[in-house]
Motif scaffolding. Sequence first.
Motif, PDB file in Angstrom:
ATOM      1  N   GLY A   1       0.811  -1.200   0.000  1.00  0.00           N
ATOM      2  CA  GLY A   1       0.000   0.000   0.000  1.00  0.00           C
ATOM      3  C   GLY A   1       0.847   1.253   0.000  1.00  0.00           C
ATOM      4  O   GLY A   1       2.084   1.207   0.017  1.00  0.00           O
ATOM      5  N   LEU A   2       0.167   2.384  -0.023  1.00  0.00           N
ATOM      6  CA  LEU A   2       0.835   3.684  -0.036  1.00  0.00           C
ATOM      7  C   LEU A   2       0.038   4.617   0.850  1.00  0.00           C
ATOM      8  O   LEU A   2      -1.180   4.753   0.700  1.00  0.00           O
ATOM      9  N   SER A   3       0.716   5.258   1.787  1.00  0.00           N
ATOM     10  CA  SER A   3       0.067   6.163   2.719  1.00  0.00           C
ATOM     11  C   SER A   3       0.733   7.531   2.633  1.00  0.00           C
ATOM     12  O   SER A   3       1.948   7.660   2.844  1.00  0.00           O
ATOM     13  N   LEU A   4      -0.055   8.555   2.311  1.00  0.00           N
ATOM     14  CA  LEU A   4       0.437   9.928   2.209  1.00  0.00           C
ATOM     15  C   LEU A   4      -0.571  10.848   2.871  1.00  0.00           C
ATOM     16  O   LEU A   4      -1.765  10.515   2.979  1.00  0.00           O
ATOM     17  N   ASP A   5      -0.121  12.043   3.288  1.00  0.00           N
ATOM     18  CA  ASP A   5      -1.105  13.003   3.780  1.00  0.00           C
ATOM     19  C   ASP A   5      -1.753  13.692   2.581  1.00  0.00           C
ATOM     20  O   ASP A   5      -1.311  13.562   1.428  1.00  0.00           O
ATOM     21  N   LEU A   6      -2.826  14.428   2.836  1.00  0.00           N
ATOM     22  CA  LEU A   6      -3.605  15.011   1.747  1.00  0.00           C
ATOM     23  C   LEU A   6      -2.779  15.965   0.897  1.00  0.00           C
ATOM     24  O   LEU A   6      -2.937  16.021  -0.324  1.00  0.00           O
ATOM     25  N   ARG A   7      -1.885  16.732   1.545  1.00  0.00           N
ATOM     26  CA  ARG A   7      -1.064  17.664   0.774  1.00  0.00           C
ATOM     27  C   ARG A   7      -0.142  16.912  -0.189  1.00  0.00           C
ATOM     28  O   ARG A   7       0.032  17.321  -1.336  1.00  0.00           O
ATOM     29  N   GLU A   8       0.412  15.794   0.246  1.00  0.00           N
ATOM     30  CA  GLU A   8       1.281  15.011  -0.633  1.00  0.00           C
ATOM     31  C   GLU A   8       0.495  14.383  -1.779  1.00  0.00           C
ATOM     32  O   GLU A   8       1.000  14.283  -2.902  1.00  0.00           O
ATOM     33  N   TRP A   9      -0.738  13.939  -1.491  1.00  0.00           N
ATOM     34  CA  TRP A   9      -1.561  13.393  -2.576  1.00  0.00           C
ATOM     35  C   TRP A   9      -1.827  14.463  -3.646  1.00  0.00           C
ATOM     36  O   TRP A   9      -1.845  14.160  -4.843  1.00  0.00           O
ATOM     37  N   VAL A  10      -2.037  15.699  -3.198  1.00  0.00           N
ATOM     38  CA  VAL A  10      -2.260  16.786  -4.162  1.00  0.00           C
ATOM     39  C   VAL A  10      -0.975  17.097  -4.916  1.00  0.00           C
ATOM     40  O   VAL A  10      -0.953  17.164  -6.153  1.00  0.00           O
ATOM     41  N   ASN A  11       0.120  17.281  -4.187  1.00  0.00           N
ATOM     42  CA  ASN A  11       1.375  17.720  -4.796  1.00  0.00           C
ATOM     43  C   ASN A  11       2.000  16.676  -5.709  1.00  0.00           C
ATOM     44  O   ASN A  11       2.555  17.015  -6.764  1.00  0.00           O
ATOM     45  N   SER A  12       1.942  15.425  -5.301  1.00  0.00           N
ATOM     46  CA  SER A  12       2.590  14.376  -6.093  1.00  0.00           C
ATOM     47  C   SER A  12       1.617  13.572  -6.940  1.00  0.00           C
ATOM     48  O   SER A  12       2.009  13.005  -7.960  1.00  0.00           O
ATOM     49  N   GLY A  13       0.362  13.509  -6.526  1.00  0.00           N
ATOM     50  CA  GLY A  13      -0.614  12.714  -7.250  1.00  0.00           C
ATOM     51  C   GLY A  13      -1.394  13.512  -8.275  1.00  0.00           C
ATOM     52  O   GLY A  13      -1.231  13.337  -9.484  1.00  0.00           O
ATOM     53  N   LEU A  14      -2.226  14.435  -7.795  1.00  0.00           N
ATOM     54  CA  LEU A  14      -3.069  15.197  -8.718  1.00  0.00           C
ATOM     55  C   LEU A  14      -2.249  16.083  -9.650  1.00  0.00           C
ATOM     56  O   LEU A  14      -2.623  16.288 -10.809  1.00  0.00           O
ATOM     57  N   MET A  15      -1.126  16.608  -9.170  1.00  0.00           N
ATOM     58  CA  MET A  15      -0.311  17.463 -10.029  1.00  0.00           C
ATOM     59  C   MET A  15       0.322  16.687 -11.186  1.00  0.00           C
ATOM     60  O   MET A  15       0.756  17.284 -12.170  1.00  0.00           O
ATOM     61  N   THR A  16       0.376  15.371 -11.081  1.00  0.00           N
ATOM     62  CA  THR A  16       0.834  14.565 -12.211  1.00  0.00           C
ATOM     63  C   THR A  16      -0.095  14.759 -13.404  1.00  0.00           C
ATOM     64  O   THR A  16       0.349  14.846 -14.554  1.00  0.00           O
ATOM     65  N   LEU A  17      -1.395  14.846 -13.129  1.00  0.00           N
ATOM     66  CA  LEU A  17      -2.359  15.080 -14.205  1.00  0.00           C
ATOM     67  C   LEU A  17      -2.190  16.477 -14.796  1.00  0.00           C
ATOM     68  O   LEU A  17      -2.328  16.674 -16.009  1.00  0.00           O
ATOM     69  N   PHE A  18      -1.870  17.452 -13.957  1.00  0.00           N
ATOM     70  CA  PHE A  18      -1.611  18.802 -14.452  1.00  0.00           C
ATOM     71  C   PHE A  18      -0.443  18.808 -15.433  1.00  0.00           C
ATOM     72  O   PHE A  18      -0.529  19.395 -16.520  1.00  0.00           O
ATOM     73  N   PHE A  19       0.641  18.146 -15.081  1.00  0.00           N
ATOM     74  CA  PHE A  19       1.800  18.120 -15.965  1.00  0.00           C
ATOM     75  C   PHE A  19       1.549  17.242 -17.191  1.00  0.00           C
ATOM     76  O   PHE A  19       2.181  17.438 -18.228  1.00  0.00           O
ATOM     77  N   PHE A  20       0.626  16.305 -17.094  1.00  0.00           N
ATOM     78  CA  PHE A  20       0.212  15.548 -18.273  1.00  0.00           C
ATOM     79  C   PHE A  20      -0.429  16.482 -19.299  1.00  0.00           C
ATOM     80  O   PHE A  20      -0.131  16.410 -20.498  1.00  0.00           O
TER      81      PHE A  20
END
Length: 668
Positions: A53-72
Amino acid sequence: MHTPLRDFLRTETGSASVLLAAAVAALAWANAAPSSYEGFWHTELAMRFGAHGLSLDLREWVNSGLMTLFFFVVGLEARREFDMGELRERRRATLPAVVGLAGMAVPVLVYVACNAGHASAHGWGVAMSTDTAFALGMLVLIGKRLPAGLRIFILTISVVDDFVALAVIAVVYSGHIEQSYLWPALACFTGMLALHRTGAKRPVFVAVAAAAAAWLMLRKSGVEPVIVGLALGLLTSAYPANRDALERASGLFQAFREQPTPELARDARIGVASAISPNARLQRLYHPWTSYGIVPLFALANSGLTISTDEASTAFTSPITLGIIAAYVLGKPAGVIGTSWLISRLRGGSLRPAVGWGALAAGGAITGVGFTVSLLIATLAFSGRDLTQAKVGVLSAVVLSVVTTWLIAWTLGLLPEQARIRSLLGSAESIVDLVPPVNDRRDHVRGPVDAPVTVVEFGDFECPYCGRAESVMRDLLAHAGDVRYVWRHLPLTDVHPHAQLAAEAAQAAGDQGAFWEMHDALLAHQGALAIDDVIRYAEEIGLDLDRFHTGLSSLAGATRIAEDVESADRSGVSGTPAFFINGRRHDGAYDIESLTAAVKTARLRVSLQQTARRRLFTGVRGGEPCEGPGFRPRRTNARGPGPSAWRRASVRRPERSGPADNHPGGRP
């Protein structure tokens, strides 16, 4: 009329206000309830599959997860510009590439100089990147009189900016790299690249699974995973819809119209979607989500600063804050404007920005708006009080850069008209989309032959949109004066069964010197274009009917029509009407106001280019020709296979049978 680039800019413009509101909301939340703000964004969110599994706080999910779609999405736009936009001519990519690199290097040097001898010097990456969405949005809001070419120039610079910024994140600001996870991530990338190179069709779930695996492996390896988005975007090709694909989609829809079954509905839906490039489809799907959702959410998660009087006074004496402000407000404009000027001088004026120097000054100032990527790097490079000071510097630089841009735009508005136009438009040669260029000896020309502005229309006599454009063109020719109008045929025979016959009738009339009379008659009677109708029009305009009959039966005009269709294909045209103004594709509306404004701009640009050529080819003393190593004459900037403007097109008369005559018109 919508185009991918205009849609992109329009979305960025609208999202700028949402982004600004999110940043203000974050500041208000953080100062009103600081514990609530930090507590919320530090909430853990875990995803587990069995023992893994993977556990991150909400800020990390935004910065590393959702921002991946932005750079896509950023990668998609970059690829579109290289395939279809301003950078499709690789020579034109040189200037924004070098300017983009210099626009990052100069502010980095400024920041390092301000932080020399301090441990904070390692945070130089915070001071180099422009926020594309915020910058373009603010530019439109405060610089409405600035030319559209400036926004395109900034967008192309941002392509280099974002790519280098992500490379810096991956190499400089990633943690300890675990090789055991890095190699599987590279294997996923290699597999995706191999599928792309071979042209293999892959289901969506294969691409999603490979991207997710690469993201997870990079995250585990310690490399910032947002680079996955940019890489996948750059792999997604862009191309204009070609006529074969559109005709195939039209046939599938016609089959569904005759037999509306679920199977045929699915085929028609897939056929229509496949006519558009994957790049355009994905950008249309994800760009609004990233602009109106992900980027504002990122601002909400990262812009919250608890600012007291003591902290503010400390921040504005900190080398971190002052270095970031100086880098963005002074270094960014100096890098963009200075490098553009230097390249123009070194190349003897043959390579220069597509806008005037006044507009470029405003553009250089707005590139100091560094927000999204700057805050992202700040969270990686700093912590605690240093992070707060970095955020203060980034937000202060945004405000100062916007104010500076507004002052420059306001100053340009005070200049005399000729000086203002010259400072806004410049004298660079425009990219040419029309292939081949207009030839007075073969094209159908209406208006002064030596007019400085030429409007070319690819049209279909049965297309109702072309019928509406006819009255607009008449008004334009009547009031503009120094404009010539050229018609090239593009009969859409799959939706307009009489379009080919009408085009051949116009050519047969042209053999008797009456092309424009027949052109006007056909567009005035678009609902009556059968063989008896066109013969009646020929008789009404006084043609020799025997010669007219001979011209139709011998297919004498079919070769010429096929050449025009080939010209449309080579110019990236697949629907009607399509307009070109001085060789450049007109992507706006074709009402009288829009076309008049485009013609006026083209006329002014021609005047400025003629002045620049006189300066380039004439010496300053006695009109002597310029010589020496710095002299380089301007070359025509047209696409095409070389000196032979026309290849002999195969002559094949399309079948005149087709779908129902009441089709709503040509493809817009």
